[in-house]
Design a protein around this motif. Structure first.
Motif: not given
Length: 321
Positions: A45-71
């Motif tokens: 949950r993240v709340r911007g300075e100009t907002f009175s309510y939260d936004h939910e943020v979800t990050v989805v990582l690529p299938a190779s993300y952990e296997a190739v840390p330099e990419w």
């Protein structure tokens, strides 16, 4: 015939079991330790300075993300996360397997699913450009008021855009391996916001997928923003895919909203401007309505906008930006 079918099944299973033979998916099959699909992280949950309510943020990582840390990876920002994120991720997983799209980091933003559709409804504040109300221009505006009157509410599109680009993006870039390529997907009211962002902050996104947009909203505020931009600029450096379903013409409320007609007008306007750096593709999908058109817009939009990246050979991976 039966023997031939058995042979094809054996060949298929053999290819899936042996990475050295899995030529159908060089982006993943040749990467030791890569997942079969993307990894959806726990929402924050993240709340911007100009907002009175939260936004939910979800990050989805690529299938190779952990296997190739330099990419590093391009980033696709998805509005209306509780409604759209899982569809985006499922389609992208499938396209990556078929070498029709590059791997990307996906960032979904919206209300919490637990808040139900009441939380989703708050989106009209986030997505509305400055203006007197939410309705389309007359005479459609009067028809909308009679059908679904709305109370006054704050129009926070400028605040929401600044929150996305100036606050949230740097915060996430410090945690995840973003490349310089950022894209935005918005549908319906989210498409209105994307259209507004295109002219308000044209440098913010390199690519956009705009689906069934409510471009007539706030009395045509997106068209006003486009006209203002055109009066001060001679170029628009963005790759844009915009789509809608032809059956949206036949539904009364969507007809009042002018979804298909405003989509056509929007694309025609941009084409006639003659912006030399603009790459524009518009599709009206036969037999699709406001909801069934979503996967088709996403699938074709991703394939169109990232066609060159998807075509890269494995030998080029060390030079990946």
């Amino acid at each position: 015939m039966v023997a031939r079918s058995v042979l094809w099944v054996m060949l298929l299973l053999g290819c899936l079991a042996a990475p050295s033979l899995a030529l159908a998916n060089p982006q993943l099959a040749y990467i030791e330790g890569a997942r079969a699909n993307m990894k959806m992280l726990e929402p924050i949950r993240v709340r911007g300075e100009t907002f009175s309510y939260d936004h939910e943020v979800t990050v989805v990582l690529p299938a190779s993300y952990e296997a190739v840390p330099e990419w590093t990876y391009p980033v696709l920002w998805v509005l209306d996360s509780p409604l759209m994120l899982r569809t985006v991720v499922g389609i992208l997983d499938t396209l990556v397997i078929g070498n029709l799209a590059p791997e990307m980091i996906v960032v979904g933003i919206g209300s919490r699913s637990e808040e139900g559709l009441a939380g989703v409804g708050r989106r009209i504040m986030d997505f509305s450009p400055p203006g007197p109300d939410y309705f389309p221009p007359e005479p459609a505006g009067s028809a909308w008021r009679a059908l679904a009157p709305l109370p006054e509410f704050p129009h926070k599109a400028d605040d929401f855009l600044a929150f996305l680009v100036d606050d949230l993006r740097p915060q996430l870039a410090g945690q995840y391996r973003f490349a310089g390529d950022h894209a935005l997907f918005g549908h319906s009211a989210g498409g209105m916001f994307a259209g507004y962002a295109l002219f308000r902050r044209p440098e913010a996104f390199d690519k956009m997928i705009i689906g069934s947009p409510y471009l007539n909203g706030v009395r045509g505020a997106v068209f006003d923003a486009e006209a203002d931009y055109a009066s001060r600029h001679t170029d628009l450096d963005v790759s844009l895919f915009i789509g809608a379903g032809d059956r949206e013409v036949d539904e009364y409320f969507l007809a009042i909203s002018g979804i298909v007609s405003s989509t056509a007008r929007f694309s025609e306007t941009l084409t006639l401007r003659g912006y030399p750096s603009l790459e524009l593709r518009t599709r009206i999908f036969e037999g699709e309505d406001h909801y069934t058109v979503v996967p088709r817009i996403l699938s074709e939009g991703i394939r169109h906008l990232w066609v060159e990246d998807a075509a890269r050979l494995p030998a080029s991976w060390p030079q990946r930006p």
